[in-house]
Design a protein around this motif. Structure first.
Motif, PDB file in Angstrom:
ATOM      1  N   ARG A   1       0.896  -1.172  -0.045  1.00  0.00           N
ATOM      2  CA  ARG A   1       0.105  -0.143   0.000  1.00  0.00           C
ATOM      3  C   ARG A   1       0.912   1.251  -0.016  1.00  0.00           C
ATOM      4  O   ARG A   1       0.589   2.092  -0.727  1.00  0.00           O
ATOM      5  CB  ARG A   1      -0.830   0.172   1.212  1.00  0.00           C
ATOM      6  CG  ARG A   1      -1.744   1.272   1.447  1.00  0.00           C
ATOM      7  CD  ARG A   1      -2.727   1.165   2.511  1.00  0.00           C
ATOM      8  NE  ARG A   1      -3.636   0.116   2.510  1.00  0.00           N
ATOM      9  CZ  ARG A   1      -4.666   0.247   1.962  1.00  0.00           C
ATOM     10  NH1 ARG A   1      -5.222   1.444   1.492  1.00  0.00           N
ATOM     11  NH2 ARG A   1      -5.565  -0.849   2.126  1.00  0.00           N
ATOM     12  N   VAL A   2       2.043   1.129   0.928  1.00  0.00           N
ATOM     13  CA  VAL A   2       2.736   2.382   0.770  1.00  0.00           C
ATOM     14  C   VAL A   2       3.631   2.787  -0.581  1.00  0.00           C
ATOM     15  O   VAL A   2       3.794   3.573  -0.860  1.00  0.00           O
ATOM     16  CB  VAL A   2       3.773   2.326   2.130  1.00  0.00           C
ATOM     17  CG1 VAL A   2       4.634   3.439   1.991  1.00  0.00           C
ATOM     18  CG2 VAL A   2       3.138   2.111   3.419  1.00  0.00           C
ATOM     19  N   ALA A   3       3.950   1.312  -1.211  1.00  0.00           N
ATOM     20  CA  ALA A   3       4.879   1.495  -2.442  1.00  0.00           C
ATOM     21  C   ALA A   3       3.746   2.435  -3.505  1.00  0.00           C
ATOM     22  O   ALA A   3       4.421   2.888  -4.181  1.00  0.00           O
ATOM     23  CB  ALA A   3       4.888   0.048  -2.704  1.00  0.00           C
ATOM     24  N   VAL A   4       2.634   1.925  -3.614  1.00  0.00           N
ATOM     25  CA  VAL A   4       1.621   2.601  -4.635  1.00  0.00           C
ATOM     26  C   VAL A   4       1.470   3.809  -4.160  1.00  0.00           C
ATOM     27  O   VAL A   4       1.699   4.743  -5.028  1.00  0.00           O
ATOM     28  CB  VAL A   4       0.509   1.884  -4.375  1.00  0.00           C
ATOM     29  CG1 VAL A   4      -0.644   2.538  -5.345  1.00  0.00           C
ATOM     30  CG2 VAL A   4       0.430   0.451  -4.703  1.00  0.00           C
ATOM     31  N   ARG A   5       1.464   4.425  -2.807  1.00  0.00           N
ATOM     32  CA  ARG A   5       1.454   5.947  -2.476  1.00  0.00           C
ATOM     33  C   ARG A   5       2.415   6.494  -2.862  1.00  0.00           C
ATOM     34  O   ARG A   5       2.352   7.666  -3.355  1.00  0.00           O
ATOM     35  CB  ARG A   5       0.959   6.000  -0.883  1.00  0.00           C
ATOM     36  CG  ARG A   5       0.673   7.310  -0.591  1.00  0.00           C
ATOM     37  CD  ARG A   5       1.226   7.362   0.979  1.00  0.00           C
ATOM     38  NE  ARG A   5       2.432   7.252   1.397  1.00  0.00           N
ATOM     39  CZ  ARG A   5       3.372   7.033   2.236  1.00  0.00           C
ATOM     40  NH1 ARG A   5       2.229   7.001   3.428  1.00  0.00           N
ATOM     41  NH2 ARG A   5       4.498   6.971   2.504  1.00  0.00           N
ATOM     42  N   GLU A   6       3.581   5.989  -2.576  1.00  0.00           N
ATOM     43  CA  GLU A   6       4.874   6.572  -3.141  1.00  0.00           C
ATOM     44  C   GLU A   6       5.050   6.831  -4.378  1.00  0.00           C
ATOM     45  O   GLU A   6       5.647   7.774  -4.908  1.00  0.00           O
ATOM     46  CB  GLU A   6       6.128   5.883  -2.227  1.00  0.00           C
ATOM     47  CG  GLU A   6       6.260   5.975  -0.736  1.00  0.00           C
ATOM     48  CD  GLU A   6       6.362   7.440  -0.201  1.00  0.00           C
ATOM     49  OE1 GLU A   6       7.233   8.198  -0.830  1.00  0.00           O
ATOM     50  OE2 GLU A   6       5.279   7.689   0.721  1.00  0.00           O
TER      51      GLU A   6
END
Length: 313
Positions: A191-196
């Motif tokens: 999830r964080v990877a997509v946000r970044e």
């Protein structure tokens, strides 16, 4: 010193210098990298490490804190034979040639504030220059990270070969997207990877067009909307004859696509960053790859656009 700090992506590994990102694509699927090729790249990185370590024995090793952002992070020790040092430098330079290809294959770049993403292996010699953007630790960490990623790619390639099922590699996404996502991807924080990745794409284009005066939503609305650009507000236009049906279709579809993805990124920001939220379900790897693929597709389309500005003086 804030002006000279680096931010990392496993060290936050990203793609080449910012101006090298334009138009560069890596469309080769992981299944096209043979196990033999990946292992040869691994060996190339090991040879680079050996050559680099031999050269470093002749150097004083520093870091960014000690260099204070203005000094080299490596320089020749007193009493060293200049000819020997030169030979060792040439060995490192030669080994870096193929090892740098391994960085490109794995996406293990680092981003340096003010310069953008660079390859520490290809740019190892910058350590000897004033205001060095990298230090010896960056080079060693990059080499180690590359070997780890190559190991993973070898495993995936072997499985794909055995099963006959094509493999999909997130490292082949657009460099801006994957470089921002990679560090979180390797720790399964999808999830964080997509946000970044979403934020990186916004930042990249806002910096290119010098539009840090507006928030992301307004930026995309103004940059991709129809009509002529206005002073200080350049537009991204799909190239081609405006009378051509395909050109009109692409221009008409680019704005809503970017707005939709930007809205999606905003939603991710709210759910991931809000520490008080009780719903923090992690994305699966497949779900995250599908989302990154959407951003990668948008990033590649934006690369093909032309920048239109007013005739300001």
């Amino acid at each position: 010193m804030p002006g000279d700090e680096k931010w990392f992506s496993e060290q936050r590994f990203m793609a080449g210098a910012l101006d090298m990102l334009i138009g560069i694509e890596r469309d080769v699927q992981l299944s096209e990298y043979s196990v033999e090729y990946l292992r040869k790249l691994y060996g190339a990185v090991e040879r680079f490490e050996a050559a680099f370590d031999s050269w470093m024995q002749t150097q004083v090793e520093s870091d960014h804190l000690s260099a204070r952002g203005v000094l080299p992070t490596a320089w020749t020790k007193e009493g060293q034979d200049a000819t020997k040092v030169q030979v060792l430098e040439l060995d490192v330079a030669e080994a870096a040639g193929l090892a740098a290809r391994a960085v490109a294959v794995t996406g293990a770049y680092i981003a340096v504030q003010g310069l953008g993403p660079i390859d520490p292996i290809a740019n190892w010699s910058l350590m000897s220059a004033p205001k060095s953007p990298i230090d010896p630790r960056d080079v060693r960490m990059t080499a180690a990270n590359v070997k780890g990623r190559l190991d993973a790619m070898v495993v995936a390639a072997e499985v794909a070969t055995d099963s006959g099922i094509p493999t999909f590699a997130p490292a082949n996404f657009h460099r801006v997207v994957w470089s921002a996502a990679s560090v979180h991807w390797t720790t399964h924080q999808y999830r964080v990877a997509v946000r970044e990745a979403a934020e990186a794409l916004n930042v990249y284009w806002k910096e290119r067009l010098a539009r840090n005066d507006v928030d992301d939503t307004v930026f995309w609305q103004q940059t991709l909307s129809s009509g002529a650009p206005s002073p200080g507000k350049p537009k991204l236009i799909w190239p081609g004859d405006s009378a051509d049906k395909t050109t009109r279709s692409m221009r008409g579809g680019l704005e809503p696509l970017a707005k939709a993805l930007n809205g999606f990124a905003t939603g991710l920001n709210l759910t991931v960053r809000n520490v008080t939220t009780h719903v923090r379900d992690e994305l699966t790897e497949q779900e995250a790859m599908e989302r990154l693929a959407a951003y990668s597709y948008l990033a590649r389309m934006l690369d093909q656009c032309e920048v239109e500005r007013t005739n300001e003086t």
